[in-house]
Structure formats: C-alpha cells, structure tokens
Design an enzyme around this catalytic site. Structure first.
Site, PDB file in Angstrom:
ATOM      1  N   ASN A 100     -25.340 -78.945  13.151  1.00  0.00           N
ATOM      2  CA  ASN A 100     -26.778 -78.986  12.913  1.00  0.00           C
ATOM      3  C   ASN A 100     -27.587 -78.704  14.178  1.00  0.00           C
ATOM      4  O   ASN A 100     -28.691 -78.173  14.113  1.00  0.00           O
ATOM      5  CB  ASN A 100     -27.188 -80.321  12.293  1.00  0.00           C
ATOM      6  CG  ASN A 100     -26.910 -80.325  10.798  1.00  0.00           C
ATOM      7  OD1 ASN A 100     -26.812 -79.266  10.167  1.00  0.00           O
ATOM      8  ND2 ASN A 100     -26.754 -81.502  10.230  1.00  0.00           N
TER       9      ASN A 100
ATOM     10  N   HIS B   5     -18.313 -86.632   9.229  1.00  0.00           N
ATOM     11  CA  HIS B   5     -19.364 -85.831   8.613  1.00  0.00           C
ATOM     12  C   HIS B   5     -18.777 -84.644   7.855  1.00  0.00           C
ATOM     13  O   HIS B   5     -18.268 -83.700   8.455  1.00  0.00           O
ATOM     14  CB  HIS B   5     -20.336 -85.354   9.709  1.00  0.00           C
ATOM     15  CG  HIS B   5     -21.514 -84.617   9.182  1.00  0.00           C
ATOM     16  ND1 HIS B   5     -22.029 -83.502   9.777  1.00  0.00           N
ATOM     17  CD2 HIS B   5     -22.281 -84.831   8.086  1.00  0.00           C
ATOM     18  CE1 HIS B   5     -23.057 -83.062   9.082  1.00  0.00           C
ATOM     19  NE2 HIS B   5     -23.238 -83.849   8.058  1.00  0.00           N
TER      20      HIS B   5
ATOM     21  N   SER C 201     -25.552 -87.905   8.532  1.00  0.00           N
ATOM     22  CA  SER C 201     -25.771 -86.690   9.304  1.00  0.00           C
ATOM     23  C   SER C 201     -26.925 -86.901  10.269  1.00  0.00           C
ATOM     24  O   SER C 201     -27.177 -86.058  11.107  1.00  0.00           O
ATOM     25  CB  SER C 201     -26.058 -85.507   8.381  1.00  0.00           C
ATOM     26  OG  SER C 201     -27.151 -85.802   7.560  1.00  0.00           O
TER      27      SER C 201
ATOM     28  N   GLU D  35     -16.773 -83.094  10.925  1.00  0.00           N
ATOM     29  CA  GLU D  35     -17.082 -83.518  12.292  1.00  0.00           C
ATOM     30  C   GLU D  35     -16.741 -85.012  12.402  1.00  0.00           C
ATOM     31  O   GLU D  35     -17.222 -85.816  11.606  1.00  0.00           O
ATOM     32  CB  GLU D  35     -18.573 -83.315  12.598  1.00  0.00           C
ATOM     33  CG  GLU D  35     -18.959 -81.848  12.764  1.00  0.00           C
ATOM     34  CD  GLU D  35     -20.472 -81.623  12.884  1.00  0.00           C
ATOM     35  OE1 GLU D  35     -20.872 -80.745  13.652  1.00  0.00           O
ATOM     36  OE2 GLU D  35     -21.247 -82.316  12.194  1.00  0.00           O
TER      37      GLU D  35
END
Ligand code: COA
Length: 670
Positions: free
Chosen positions: A202, A151, A130, A163
């Site tokens: 994020n 991800h 990540s 992702e």
C-alpha cells in the site's frame, strides 16, 4: 509456537471468509466466527460458491463438500455484546488465530484482550489489519510477542501474497510460525520488519496512484492518457484509475487516509476525495473515473494504446521506487521481499526495484528531483539510498549493477563500432561521431562480424542499433566515393545490401534506435531493422539524388514497401529530410519519443520482446519477411510449416502449460 492443525478466523466479511476458505483448502480444521449466524450462513454460501468455481476450473481437486466439512462456524458475540461461551470454548481448542474484523482499534483491542486470556500461550494471534498499528492491537494482550500482522490481499483464494508484519514486541518464533502457516496455505509471504503504515504494497501503491492522480489534477494528462501509459508502457495489468474503480475508490480513500493520519508523508491528491464525497466510487457505483453500464456492472474501460505516448512513465513510477528505496534502506523489508510484494500484490510483471534498474537509477533520481523542484514537497526528495547508488555508479542494468547485479554486462570496442552487451540485450553503437557515423566499408565488415558473434551468444535475445553523438548515421561515407569506379561502386552496393539482408533476416528482433540524422545508407540500415524508434529531433531522408546518384543499399526497394511507391518516390526524388514526427505519419518510423527518453523507451520495448519465446519470434519474423515477398500460397505454406515446427519446441510446451496453470511462462529458446 505450537504445531497448527486448527485455525480460527474471526470476522467473516470479505477478507475473513476468503481466509477461512484458503485455510480449509490447505487442509486445516477451520473455525469461522462472526457476530450473527446470518452473517456466518452468508459467508459459508460465498465460500461454497468460490470452492465450486475453483473445482470446476480444475484449480482444486477436492470436491467443495469435503472442504466445507472442515469449516465450522461460531457466533462470537451475544446480543448483549459479550463474548459467547461457544467462542470461549473454540479459543481453548485452536492453534492459530487470524482476526479480520472491521478496522476499529477499540474493537480489535477488546477482542485481542479476550482471545489472549482464553487461548494457550503458544497460539499465534494474527491480525489481518491493513491500517492499524500491530503494536497497539498487541498492547491489549499480556503476551504481545505472539501478536503479528498477517495481511492478505483481496480475494484471498486468488491473491498469492501475504505480508507478515512484526509489531514492536513480536517474537521471531511468532513471525516464523506465521510465515510457515502462510506457506502451507500456498501463499508467498514477505516479511515487514517494522510496523510502518501501509506496509509494503500500500505504501508503494499510494505513491504511484497519488502521482497518477496529481498528473491529472495538475492538468498534465487525462485519466485515459495516464492509464494507457501505465498499461502499455509500464506493463501494469490494468490502468491505475481502472484499478481504483475496480477495487472501489472508497477502499483506497480509507486506506490512504489511515496511512497519512499515522504519519505517512504525502499530499493526497484532491480527485480521490472529490470522487469519494460525490459517491462516485467506481464499478460498484456505476461511475468513478470511468463510466460503467450500471452499478456493479463491470466492463473494462477502453484505453487506447497510443493515448499514453506523450507521457513519460518514469514520473509515475519514480515516487514508488523512492518509497521502495526507503523501505530497503531503513531495513523495513529486504530488497527481494519488496519486489516480491509489488509483483504479487500489484500484479506487476516485475518488482518495482527491477523497474528502477531497467529505467536507470539516475533516470529515477532525475525525475524525483524535477518533481521535488516543481512542488517543493519533501516526499519527492530522492532517498539517500538512490543518491548513493548514483554516486557509486550503481545505475541498474546499463551499468551491470543497481539493486541487482547483472552478469555479462560488458563493452567491446571496434574501430567503427561499440558493442554494449547487456543480456538479454545487445546494443550496437555506430561509433564515428566525428563523421556523423558515416558508413565505411570497414564499418560494414565490423557490422558483419559483430552480428555473427552476437548470433552465437545465447544470452542475446534482442539487438538494438543506434548511433554515438548527434546522428544515427548520415549515410555512406561520401569521402570514399571519390575513388569509386563504376564496377567497384556496384560491388560496394552489393556488399552493403548483403549486410542489410543479414540484419533483415537476423535470428533476433532488431530495433533501430534513431537518435539523430538518419540519412541515406543510415536510413537504409534502419529500414532493414524490425522496428524504428526515433527521438523527436531525428531527421530522415534519402539525399543521394543531391549527389547525382540514387540509394544503393536497398532504399529504392525497402522504402516503397514501407510507405508506398509515390511517397517513396517523393523522398528519393527530392532528397528532402523530414522530421521524425512526419516520418511517423508516413509509417517510416514506428514511434517517436522525446530525446531524453529514447534509450529508456527502446530498452523497455526490447526487454518486453526479450521475454517472448525466441524461436517463435524468429519464426514470426521469417514468415512475415519472406512471406511478403512470396505469393500468398507460398507465404501461407511457409507459415504453416513454421507453425508446425514450433510444436517441436520446449517453449511451446511451456507457453501452453503456463497458460493453463495461470502463471508467467519462462521461455528458454529451445
Ligand atoms: N560521409 C562522410 N562524411 C560525412 C557524412 C557522410 N555521409 N555526413 C557528414 N559527414 C561529416 C561532415 O563532412 C563533417 O566532417 P568535417 O567536420 O570533417 O567537415 C562532419 O561529418 C559533420 O557534418 P556537418 O556537415 O558539419 O554537420 P551539419 O550538422 O552541418 O550537417 C548533415 C549534417 C547530415 C545535413 C550533412 O552532414 C550532410 O548533408 N551529410 C551528407 C548526407 C548524405 O548525403 N548522405 C548520403 C550519403 S549516400
């Protein structure tokens, strides 16, 4: 890339074992690798527990034992730190690799180098990192085109989002194969076309969370006030600080720290570091932004709904929108993927760009400009995409186009009214601003007509009534009183009452949006609506007594029902105007908001209602409206009958099955 039957997951920690479980559930033969058999045993136990839970809830049909049969383990490192021969053998037989080892670049590079030389060239090597650059991990391999980011979100069996991140060298085939695998695992992949720190979720979360944190750090609001606004006004599944506590403040701290070190421009809010350094990591520590009964003992913090009422949530969401706009403009992710990622990764009721459209792109840009002025920080400068959207009038829902197109947006002009169709909403604007929207017989006729027309329009789920200019309505048109005979006055009063009955028993929820003076007949009109949202500057009253008359459109009846007899008498006998805040305390208005936020607040609330089942809303309205006027026995009977009747609707079937299937219902009003 080759067809996938066997998946290798390297690393059996929190993410790795969850990914292995998901792959096994999808029918793949799975190898799970880690550095010791103890770790692997523990991981298998956790998988078995999780499978058991899914099975007992009926979410999975296959018995846990059968799924477990597809999972094999392998120790990948020997005590001397070399890769084991067992691991090498497994590499020779697998079709797809997902790496989920600790976030250390050298560790991953060494692993990828080894995997690269012991797997066939058409095997995808995916990393669940990540925070590390895919390209740098791939640089350890001879075939970087088959290295890709994949991800997952924690916990993988429950979180639908994946992702898929392209490194500099990643080939289209690799991306396609990864997307295909994610889909076959029942996941919803989104493609991140460039390897930017934090990918989509994020990055957007960092902006919103950091802003929330700064709002507290600057002393503008408390943790509870921010969380209340986030939960109840933005409709997030939990407060942001609640989320930080729940996931672990250290987790966010590390992720954001890694992102900023990789060039994500931000001014990290000091509160996170303070909590982190003090070991107040959230639920697991028993204390974070909130207090818990003990370490690891989670109870949901109590966050009152009213606490967030003075905060403008646009300021919290605007930095997230700005980030999302950057991702779209830079071609890093498609609009739909950004929205899908924020919806599924953050559990938002709608994608972040939909929020932007609903709040208004101009409103978002204004908020960003103010934040930029206040701090001088570059990250607040509105993204050029947002600026150009404002210039081109792509302001969102209200303009009929923003990030999305909204069909059916149109304006209809009448003599005294303006109707703005904004499906699923319709705004009726009282439009005689030069007369403070005084209500004339003509306006009553037009209101009747418009209400009938909107009633026939299935797209319309909620009606909002507001006023143009500085008044909602200063009441019945006094200039027309001079020609009234007593009998005509009575007939006029009856007509006015009838229109308001129509509004009170309208088949859709009606919200009165009080933008200024709400007097006399204006207040009577507002009282026939289901809700009254007022701007801070609104003034309310029944001033008829000053003209030598009394309210004639339901004021003497609805006002005491709303606020009690003596308070109603006081307002009617004195004819005094009271400010919105005072009206709120009396229960005459439901919510007061700063003038600049009135339209946006009303729209958000209306859109929330618009998602509910229309027939059930109508039944609830009738049951309440007619019920309060009836004896409790008749009221109860009415309630039971409507309750029963709703079981004949498709929406009730949809609501119940959506609940059981843990998805959002889609109500169609049938
Ligand atoms: N009927 C007809 N015209 C009205 C009106 C009404 N109820 N309320 C306001 N207007 C008109 C005013 O006559 C004025 O018109 P003008 O520019 O041609 O003179 C215009 O709207 C602006 O109002 P004005 O009084 O100049 O604004 P203000 O800010 O000084 O005062 C009010 C606002 C609301 C306090 C004042 O207009 C008022 O008391 N209105 C009457 C309210 C009333 O008694 N309603 C009960 C009717 S049942």
């Amino acid at each position: 890339m080759r067809e996938v039957k066997t998946v290798l997951v390297v690393g059996a920690g929190t993410m790795g074992h969850g990914i292995a479980e998901v792959a096994a559930l999808a029918g793949y033969t799975v190898y799970l690798a880690d550095i010791s058999s103890d770790i692997l045993r523990g991981a298998l136990e956790k998988i078995r527990w999780s499978l058991g839970k899914l099975y007992s809830k009926g979410a999975v049909r296959e018995p846990p034992d059968r799924v477990m049969e597809r999972i094999h383990t392998v120790v990948n490192l020997s005590p001397s730190g070399d890769f084991t021969s067992g691991f090498r053998e497994v590499l020779g037989s697998v079709d797809f690799v997902i790496e989920a080892v600790p976030e250390k670049l050298e560790l991953k590079q060494r692993l990828f180098e080894f995997m690269d030389s012991h797997t066939a060239g058409d095997v995808v090597l995916a990393t669940n990192t990540s925070s590390l650059p895919i390209t740098e991990i791939a640089s350890a391999t001879k075939l970087p085109e088959r290295v890709v980011g994949m991800h997952f979100f924690n916990p993988p069996p429950l979180m639908p989002l994946v992702e898929v991140i392209r490194g500099e060298a990643t080939s289209d085939d690799t991306v396609d194969a990864t997307v295909k695998l994610a889909r076959s695992m029942g996941k919803e992949p989104v493609i991140v076309k460039r390897d930017v720190p934090g990918f989509i979720v994020n990055r957007v979360l960092a902006r919103i969370l950091n802003e929330a944190c700064w709002t507290v750090a600057r002393g503008e609001a408390s943790v509870i006030e921010v969380d209340s606004a986030v939960k109840y006004r933005l409709g997030f599944p939990m407060g942001l600080f609640e989320l930080a506590d729940y996931s672990g403040i250290d987790v966010f701290y590390y992720v954001f720290d890694a992102m900023t070190r990789r060039g994500f421009k931000a001014h990290p809010c000091p509160l996170f570091r303070e909590k982190f350094e003090a070991g107040l990591l959230g639920v697991k520590a028993g204390r974070g932004f909130y207090e818990y009964p003990g370490p690891g003992r989670h109870v949901r913090p109590s966050i009152p709904k009213e606490a967030g009422s003075k905060l403008n949530p646009v300021y919290l969401i605007a930095p997230g929108v700005n980030e999302a706009a950057y991702l779209v403009r830079e071609g890093i992710a498609e609009r739909d993927d950004v929205d899908k990622a924020t919806r599924l990764g953050l559990g938002l009721p709608k994608g972040i760009l939909r929020y932007a459209d609903e709040y208004g792109v101009d409103t978002i840009v204004d908020a960003l400009r103010k934040l930029h002025e206040k701090t001088g920080w570059e990250e607040y400068a509105p993204d050029p995409l947002l600026e150009s959207m404002v210039r081109e009038g792509r302001l969102g829902v209200k303009a009929g186009r923003g990030f999305y197109e909204y069909s059916g947006v149109e304006e209809r002009r009448y003599d005294t009214l303006l109707v703005r169709l904004e499906p699923p909403l319709a705004w009726i604007v009282l439009n005689r601003p030069e007369r403070l929207n005084a209500i004339s017989p003509r306006m009553l006729d037009e209101l009747t007509r418009v209400l009938d027309e909107l009633e026939d329009d299935d797209r319309v789920r909620v009606v909002l009534v507001t006023g143009a200019g500085r008044a909602f309505s200063a009441g019945a048109d006094v200039s027309e009183f001079t020609s009234l005979t007593p009998v005509k006055a009575m007939v006029y009063s009856r007509r006015f009452q009838e229109v308001l009955f129509k509004l009170e028993y309208y088949t859709r929820p009606v919200i009165a949006v009080l933008n200024g003076y709400t007097l006399g007949g204006g207040l009577e009109l507002a009282m026939a609506a289901d809700f009254r949202i007022a701007s801070e500057g609104a003034m309310l009253g029944q001033p008829e007594i000053n003209l030598g008359i009394i309210p004639g459109a339901g004021g003497t009846q609805r006002l005491p029902r709303l606020i009690g007899r003596s308070r109603a008498k006081e307002l009617i006998y004195t004819g005094d105007m009271i400010p919105a805040k005072e009206a709120e305390a009396l229960g005459l208005v439901d919510r007061v908001v700063p003038a600049g936020q009135l339209e946006q607040e009303a729209r958000q609330f209306a859109l929330k209602l618009a998602e509910k089942p229309p027939l059930a809303l109508m039944a609830a309205k009738y049951s309440i409206q007619a019920g309060v006027e009836a004896s409790i026995w008749s009221g109860m009977m009415l309630e039971s009958s409507l309750f029963g009747l709703l079981f004949s609707t498709k929406d009730a079937a949809e609501g119940v099955s959506a609940f059981l299937e843990k998805r959002r219902p889609r109500f169609r009003g049938v």
